[in-house]
Scaffold this motif. Structure first.
Motif, short mmCIF file in Angstrom:
data_model
loop_
_atom_site.label_atom_id
_atom_site.label_comp_id
_atom_site.label_asym_id
_atom_site.label_seq_id
_atom_site.Cartn_x
_atom_site.Cartn_y
_atom_site.Cartn_z
N GLY A 1 -11.94 10.18 -9.76
CA GLY A 1 -13.29 9.87 -9.31
C GLY A 1 -13.31 9.39 -7.87
N GLU A 2 -12.29 8.64 -7.45
CA GLU A 2 -12.23 8.13 -6.09
C GLU A 2 -11.87 9.24 -5.10
OE1 GLU A 2 -13.11 5.16 -5.30
OE2 GLU A 2 -13.31 4.37 -7.35
N VAL A 3 -11.02 10.17 -5.54
CA VAL A 3 -10.56 11.23 -4.64
C VAL A 3 -11.72 12.08 -4.15
CG1 VAL A 3 -9.29 13.42 -4.63
CG2 VAL A 3 -8.19 11.35 -5.44
N ARG A 4 -12.73 12.28 -4.98
CA ARG A 4 -13.87 13.13 -4.60
C ARG A 4 -14.64 12.56 -3.40
NH1 ARG A 4 -14.25 13.14 -10.37
NH2 ARG A 4 -13.60 15.13 -11.23
N GLN A 5 -14.43 11.28 -3.09
CA GLN A 5 -15.14 10.66 -1.99
C GLN A 5 -14.34 10.69 -0.68
OE1 GLN A 5 -16.75 6.76 -3.12
NE2 GLN A 5 -16.31 7.25 -5.25
N LEU A 6 -13.14 11.27 -0.71
CA LEU A 6 -12.28 11.28 0.47
C LEU A 6 -12.52 12.51 1.33
CD1 LEU A 6 -8.90 10.14 -1.16
CD2 LEU A 6 -10.68 8.71 -0.11
N GLY A 7 -12.27 12.35 2.65
CA GLY A 7 -12.36 13.46 3.58
C GLY A 7 -11.02 14.17 3.72
N PRO A 8 -10.99 15.27 4.49
CA PRO A 8 -9.77 16.07 4.63
C PRO A 8 -8.57 15.27 5.13
CG PRO A 8 -11.65 17.27 5.48
CD PRO A 8 -12.13 15.88 5.20
N ASN A 9 -8.76 14.42 6.15
CA ASN A 9 -7.63 13.65 6.67
C ASN A 9 -7.10 12.66 5.64
OD1 ASN A 9 -7.80 14.98 9.12
ND2 ASN A 9 -9.13 13.42 10.05
N GLN A 10 -8.02 12.03 4.91
CA GLN A 10 -7.60 11.07 3.88
C GLN A 10 -6.88 11.78 2.74
OE1 GLN A 10 -11.61 9.51 3.37
NE2 GLN A 10 -10.93 7.50 4.06
N LEU A 11 -7.36 12.96 2.38
CA LEU A 11 -6.71 13.72 1.31
C LEU A 11 -5.30 14.15 1.73
CD1 LEU A 11 -9.68 15.96 0.12
CD2 LEU A 11 -8.56 14.15 -1.19
N GLN A 12 -5.14 14.53 2.99
CA GLN A 12 -3.82 14.92 3.46
C GLN A 12 -2.87 13.72 3.44
OE1 GLN A 12 -3.83 16.69 7.35
NE2 GLN A 12 -1.70 17.38 7.21
N HIS A 13 -3.37 12.56 3.84
CA HIS A 13 -2.56 11.34 3.79
C HIS A 13 -2.16 11.01 2.36
CE1 HIS A 13 -1.16 7.28 4.68
NE2 HIS A 13 -1.93 6.85 3.69
N LEU A 14 -3.12 11.10 1.43
CA LEU A 14 -2.85 10.80 0.03
C LEU A 14 -1.83 11.78 -0.54
CD1 LEU A 14 -3.50 9.12 -2.47
CD2 LEU A 14 -5.39 10.68 -2.95
N SER A 15 -1.90 13.03 -0.13
CA SER A 15 -0.93 14.02 -0.59
C SER A 15 0.48 13.62 -0.17
CB SER A 15 -1.28 15.40 -0.03
OG SER A 15 -0.29 16.35 -0.38
N GLY A 16 0.62 13.08 1.05
CA GLY A 16 1.92 12.63 1.50
C GLY A 16 2.43 11.45 0.69
N VAL A 17 1.53 10.52 0.34
CA VAL A 17 1.91 9.38 -0.49
C VAL A 17 2.42 9.85 -1.84
CG1 VAL A 17 1.07 7.31 -1.66
CG2 VAL A 17 0.33 7.80 0.68
N ILE A 18 1.70 10.81 -2.44
CA ILE A 18 2.09 11.32 -3.76
C ILE A 18 3.46 12.00 -3.69
CG2 ILE A 18 1.51 13.01 -5.54
CD1 ILE A 18 -1.45 12.42 -4.93
N GLN A 19 3.68 12.80 -2.65
CA GLN A 19 4.98 13.46 -2.50
C GLN A 19 6.10 12.45 -2.35
OE1 GLN A 19 5.69 16.69 -2.93
NE2 GLN A 19 3.52 16.94 -3.47
N ALA A 20 5.85 11.38 -1.60
CA ALA A 20 6.87 10.35 -1.42
C ALA A 20 7.20 9.68 -2.74
CB ALA A 20 6.40 9.31 -0.38
N GLN A 21 6.17 9.40 -3.56
CA GLN A 21 6.40 8.77 -4.85
C GLN A 21 7.17 9.69 -5.78
OE1 GLN A 21 5.69 5.58 -5.88
NE2 GLN A 21 5.30 5.25 -3.72
N LEU A 22 6.85 10.99 -5.75
CA LEU A 22 7.57 11.94 -6.60
C LEU A 22 9.05 12.01 -6.21
CD1 LEU A 22 5.00 14.89 -6.81
CD2 LEU A 22 5.73 13.40 -8.68
N GLN A 23 9.32 11.96 -4.93
CA GLN A 23 10.72 11.97 -4.49
C GLN A 23 11.46 10.74 -4.94
OE1 GLN A 23 10.70 12.56 -0.24
NE2 GLN A 23 9.72 14.58 -0.37
N GLN A 24 10.79 9.59 -4.94
CA GLN A 24 11.45 8.36 -5.40
C GLN A 24 11.79 8.44 -6.87
OE1 GLN A 24 9.21 4.87 -4.43
NE2 GLN A 24 9.34 5.19 -2.22
N HIS A 25 10.88 9.01 -7.68
CA HIS A 25 11.13 9.13 -9.12
C HIS A 25 12.25 10.11 -9.42
CE1 HIS A 25 8.04 6.53 -10.76
NE2 HIS A 25 7.17 7.03 -9.92
N GLN A 26 12.47 11.07 -8.53
CA GLN A 26 13.51 12.07 -8.75
C GLN A 26 14.89 11.59 -8.33
OE1 GLN A 26 11.96 15.42 -6.56
NE2 GLN A 26 10.35 15.85 -8.07
#
Length: 257
Positions: free
Chosen positions: A231-256
Motif C-alpha cells: 500500500g505504501e509503495v503505490r505512493q512512491l515516485g520513480p526515484n524512490q522506487l529505484q532506491h527501494l529496489s536497491g534496498v531489497i536487493q541488498a537485503q536479499l544478498q545478505q540472506h543468501q
C-alpha cells in the motif's frame, strides 16, 4: 524422548484449557463462547454432546456486530476465523511452543505471527509498529514462541527477532550500537547498508511493564507486513522506487550469505 507407543487422545479426558499432556506444541481449548482463531492453527476438534463446532471467516460471519466490536484490524481480517459451538479445539503452530496468557483489564502488544487465538473478552487493534497487534481488556489468549518464553522488566534492550510482545509499558524505541553507527555513518555515501542482528540494533524498553522474549531469534514471516508495504509503495515516485529496489536487493544478498 518421544514414546514409540503414544496413547491416543481420549475425548473424555481432554484438558479444558491447557497443553496436551506432555506436549508443549499443542494446546486444547474448550469452547465456552466465540473464539478468534488464526487460520491454519486448528489441527483437530471434538464436537461435544452431538453438537458441532463452526469456523466462520471474519469477512463472512453471522456474528458481524460481535466481530466488528472486537477485531479492529482490517489488514489481518482475512487470516482469522471465529470458532463457535460446543467442544474442544486443538491448536498447533509448526512445532512451536504454545502458551496461554490471561489479561486482567490489561494492554498487551504481541507479534502478529505468534498470536494464535483470543476470546471475545478481548479487543484486538492494529499496533503502530508493523507486524504487531494489540489486545485490550480482560480475557485469555494463546501465543506461540520458538522455545520457552522469558519475562523481563524494563529498562531493557532486546533483540528484535527475540521479541514476542510487551504488556502495560510504552512501545519501544530503536537503539543502534555505537560501533555500528560509526560504521554506518562512514559508509553512508557508499553502498546501501542494513542491520543484520540484535548485536547491531535493539528495541529499547523503558518505564513499567513486562517484556516477553522467546528463547531463540527465529522469527515467523508475516505476510501482512508485505501487504502494508504494498500500500505504501503505490505512493512512491520513480526515484524512490529505484532506491527501494536497491534496498531489497541488498537485503536479499545478505540472506543468501
Amino acid at each position: 524422548m518421544v514414546s514409540t507407543n503414544p496413547q491416543p487422545l481420549d475425548p473424555q479426558t481432554l484438558p479444558d484449557h491447557d497443553n496436551l499432556p506432555g506436549n508443549a506444541h499443542a494446546y486444547c481449548v474448550r469452547l465456552t463462547g466465540p473464539l478468534f482463531v488464526q487460520t491454519g492453527t486448528m489441527i483437530a476438534y471434538y464436537p461435544q454432546g452431538g453438537g458441532t463446532v463452526r469456523f466462520e471467516p471474519l469477512t463472512a460471519t453471522s456474528l458481524t456486530s460481535m466481530v466488528a466490536s472486537h477485531f479492529s484490524s482490517p489488514l489481518y481480517s482475512r487470516d482469522w476465523v471465529v470458532a463457535t459451538g460446543q467442544g474442544h479445539v486443538i491448536l498447533g503452530d509448526r512445532g512451536y511452543d504454545i502458551n496461554s496468557y490471561d489479561l486482567d483489564d490489561g494492554n498487551l502488544t504481541v507479534r502478529a505471527a505468534n498470536l494464535l487465538a483470543f476470546d471475545a473478552g478481548l479487543e484486538l487493534k492494529e499496533s503502530i509498529i508493523p507486524g504487531f497487534l494489540t489486545l485490550i481488556g480482560t480475557g485469555k489468549f494463546l501465543a506461540s514462541s520458538s522455545g520457552p518464553v522469558v519475562f523481563v522488566e524494563p529498562p531493557v534492550r532486546v533483540d528484535p527477532e527475540a521479541l514476542v510482545g510487551w504488556a502495560d509499558c510504552p512501545a519501544p524505541s530503536q537503539h543502534f550500537d555505537a560501533g555500528w553507527m560509526g560504521h554506518f555513518l562512514g559508509a553512508a555515501r557508499g553502498a546501501l547498508f542494513g542491520t543484520r542482528s540484535g548485536e547491531e540494533r535493539q528495541y529499547d524498553f523503558t518505564g513499567a511493564g513486562t517484556v516477553l522474549l522467546q528463547s531463540s531469534e527465529r522469527v515467523l514471516e508475516d505476510p501482512q507486513v508485505v501487504r502494508r508495504l504494498e500500500g505504501e509503495v503505490r505512493q512512491l515516485g520513480p526515484n524512490q522506487l529505484q532506491h527501494l529496489s536497491g534496498v531489497i536487493q541488498a537485503q536479499l544478498q545478505q540472506h543468501q550469505q
